[in-house]
Scaffold this active site. Structure first.
Site, PDB file in Angstrom:
ATOM      1  N   GLY A  31       0.741  -1.154  -0.080  1.00  0.00           N
ATOM      2  CA  GLY A  31      -0.103   0.202   0.034  1.00  0.00           C
ATOM      3  C   GLY A  31       0.764   1.388  -0.065  1.00  0.00           C
ATOM      4  O   GLY A  31       1.903   1.038  -0.331  1.00  0.00           O
ATOM      5  N   HIS A  34       2.459   4.805  -4.833  1.00  0.00           N
ATOM      6  CA  HIS A  34       3.355   5.753  -5.297  1.00  0.00           C
ATOM      7  C   HIS A  34       3.590   5.487  -6.791  1.00  0.00           C
ATOM      8  O   HIS A  34       3.287   4.523  -7.165  1.00  0.00           O
ATOM      9  CB  HIS A  34       4.444   6.330  -4.782  1.00  0.00           C
ATOM     10  CG  HIS A  34       5.306   5.078  -4.329  1.00  0.00           C
ATOM     11  ND1 HIS A  34       5.882   4.353  -5.256  1.00  0.00           N
ATOM     12  CD2 HIS A  34       5.912   4.433  -3.097  1.00  0.00           C
ATOM     13  CE1 HIS A  34       6.899   3.592  -4.898  1.00  0.00           C
ATOM     14  NE2 HIS A  34       6.622   3.498  -3.656  1.00  0.00           N
ATOM     15  N   HIS A  37       5.100   2.043  -7.583  1.00  0.00           N
ATOM     16  CA  HIS A  37       4.083   0.862  -7.885  1.00  0.00           C
ATOM     17  C   HIS A  37       3.226   1.086  -9.200  1.00  0.00           C
ATOM     18  O   HIS A  37       2.889   0.107  -9.829  1.00  0.00           O
ATOM     19  CB  HIS A  37       2.967   1.015  -6.722  1.00  0.00           C
ATOM     20  CG  HIS A  37       3.535   0.840  -5.126  1.00  0.00           C
ATOM     21  ND1 HIS A  37       3.767   1.928  -4.471  1.00  0.00           N
ATOM     22  CD2 HIS A  37       4.224  -0.198  -4.872  1.00  0.00           C
ATOM     23  CE1 HIS A  37       4.112   1.289  -3.337  1.00  0.00           C
ATOM     24  NE2 HIS A  37       4.638   0.163  -3.356  1.00  0.00           N
ATOM     25  N   GLN A 153      15.031  -8.419  -2.794  1.00  0.00           N
ATOM     26  CA  GLN A 153      13.887  -9.145  -2.603  1.00  0.00           C
ATOM     27  C   GLN A 153      13.495  -9.533  -4.038  1.00  0.00           C
ATOM     28  O   GLN A 153      13.220 -10.701  -4.222  1.00  0.00           O
ATOM     29  CB  GLN A 153      12.944  -8.006  -2.426  1.00  0.00           C
ATOM     30  CG  GLN A 153      11.584  -8.299  -2.564  1.00  0.00           C
ATOM     31  CD  GLN A 153      10.479  -7.336  -1.967  1.00  0.00           C
ATOM     32  OE1 GLN A 153      10.129  -7.304  -0.727  1.00  0.00           O
ATOM     33  NE2 GLN A 153       9.851  -6.405  -2.843  1.00  0.00           N
TER      34      GLN A 153
HETATM   35  O1  PAF Z   1       7.970  -4.865  -1.955  1.00  0.00           O
HETATM   36  C1  PAF Z   1       7.080  -5.050  -0.920  1.00  0.00           C
HETATM   37  O2  PAF Z   1       5.982  -3.876  -0.822  1.00  0.00           O
HETATM   38  C2  PAF Z   1       6.777  -6.109  -0.094  1.00  0.00           C
HETATM   39  O3  PAF Z   1       8.009  -6.732   0.484  1.00  0.00           O
HETATM   40  C3  PAF Z   1       5.920  -7.260  -0.526  1.00  0.00           C
HETATM   41  C4  PAF Z   1       6.751  -7.780  -1.821  1.00  0.00           C
HETATM   42  C5  PAF Z   1       4.483  -6.664  -1.233  1.00  0.00           C
HETATM   43  C6  PAF Z   1       5.756  -8.444   0.282  1.00  0.00           C
HETATM   44  O4  PAF Z   1       5.077  -7.938   1.442  1.00  0.00           O
END
Ligand code: PAF
Length: 294
Positions: A31, A34, A37, A153
Site C-alpha cells: 500500500g 506511489h 507501484h 527482494q
Molecule cells: O515490496 C513490498 O512491498 C513487499 O515486500 C511485498 C513484496 C509486497 C511483500 O510483502
C-alpha cells in the site's frame, strides 16, 4: 474494480480468470501506493488481461523494533489510484485472513537471504518469501511484478519461483525516481523537509559509483565502495547502515568489477531507513540474456 478481502474469494476469481484463458498480472504491494507501484501496474496492464494489486502490510517481514505500527496506511486512497489505473481486483486481506490462528509454515532460503538487507533485518526475507508464496497461491498470476529498488527482494523472489517450480513469471521493473534522483518509496513519507533534501545523497553516491565503473574504467570494488562512502559521509544527516559491491546474481562481495555488479546501500536519515542500489557493468562486459536477472 472490486475490493476483495477474503482469500477464498480471490482464489475463486483467479480460478475463473485462468479457466477462461485470461492472463493474470499481479502487483504485490504494502500500500501507500506511489508512482513506482503505478509504473508496475501499467506494465501489468500491458502484459495481462486481468490486473490484480494486493495491499497487505505483512507483519511477518518486520522486526520487533521496526516500523510496522507506523507504516503508512490509506486503503481508500490506494483504491482510488487502482481505479484510475484500470486495476480489476484489489486484494486487501486483514492479517488474520492471511495468517489465521495456528499458522506455522514459513518459506526460507539459504545464503541469499542472510546478507545485506537480510543481515541488517534478520527474518525479513523469511517473511517476504512466505507472504509472496502465499500471494502467488491465492492470486495465481501468470506474471508478478517487482521493483528493482528492492533488488535483493526481486532476486530472491525470482530464485524461489525457479527453485520451487512456481507457475509465474517474475518481471522486474526499473526504479522510479524523483527529479532530484531520490528513489520513490513509501517510507519517504517519514522524511522531514531537511531529511528529504539530504536524501538525495543516496542517488548521488550511486551516481558516483556508476561514473567510476562506466566512464572512468575503475575496476576496484574497494575504491568504488570507498568513493560511495565518501559521498554519503559528506552529508551530516546521513548515517550509513551498509554499502556493498557484490555480484548481481550471487550477492557475493566482488573484488574486481568484471561482470554485472550490484551496489546496494542502506542509509538512515533521522529515524528513517532508506535503501537504493545501482546495477553496473563495465562497458565491455556482455549483457546477460534479457529477463534473466533482477
Ligand atoms: O515490496 C513490498 O512491498 C513487499 O515486500 C511485498 C513484496 C509486497 C511483500 O510483502
Amino acid at each position: 474494480m472490486d475490493l476483495v478481502r477474503r482469500v477464498q474469494a480471490m482464489q475463486e476469481m483467479a480460478r475463473q480468470a485462468r479457466g477462461t484463458g485470461k492472463k493474470i498480472a499481479f502487483v504485490p504491494t504494502m500500500g501507500a501506493l506511489h508512482d513506482g507501484h503505478l509504473s508496475l501496474v501499467r506494465r501489468a496492464r500491458e502484459l495481462g488481461d486481468v490486473v490484480v494489486v494486493s495491499v497487505f502490510i505483512n507483519p511477518k517481514q518486520f522486526g520487533p523494533a521496526e516500523d510496522f505500527a507506523r507504516y503508512p496506511r490509506d486503503l481508500a486512497r490506494d483504491a482510488d489510484l487502482c481505479i484510475q489505473e484500470g486495476v480489476d481486483h484489489l486484494f486487501a486481506p486483514e492479517p488474520d485472513e492471511m495468517y489465521p490462528p495456528g499458522h506455522r509454515t514459513f518459506v526460507d532460503m539459504e545464503g541469499l537471504t542472510t546478507v545485506l538487507e537480510g543481515s541488517a533485518r534478520p527474518g525479513h526475507f523469511r517473511g517476504v518469501l512466505t507472504v509472496v508464496m502465499k500471494l502467488l497461491h491465492v492470486v495465481k498470476p501468470h506474471f508478478a511484478f517487482f521493483g528493482q529498488k528492492d533488488a535483493q527482494q526481486a532476486l530472491i523472489v525470482r530464485r524461489m519461483v525457479k527453485d520451487l517450480n512456481l507457475d509465474a513469471e517474475v518481471v522486474v521493473a526499473p526504479t522510479v525516481r524523483h527529479e532530484d534522483g531520490l528513489a520513490l518509496s513509501s517510507r519517504n513519507a517519514f522524511l522531514g523537509p531537511a531529511e528529504r533534501a539530504a536524501a538525495t545523497v543516496l542517488s548521488r553516491a550511486l551516481g558516483r559509483a556508476r561514473q567510476m565503473v562506466e566512464r572512468e574504467d575503475v575496476r576496484s570494488a574497494r575504491a568504488i565502495e570507498a568513493a560511495v562512502r565518501e559521498v554519503l559521509a559528506a552529508e551530516p544527516r546521513a548515517r550509513i547502515d551498509y554499502v556493498a559491491v557484490v555480484d548481481a546474481e550471487t550477492l557475493e562481495p566482488r573484488e574486481e568489477i568484471t561482470g554485472e555488479t550490484l551496489i546496494p546501500l542502506a542509509v538512515f536519515l533521522g529515524g528513517t531507513r532508506l535503501i537504493d542500489n545501482a546495477l553496473v557493468r563495465p562497458p565491455a562486459a556482455p549483457r546477460p540474456p534479457a529477463g534473466d536477472k533482477a
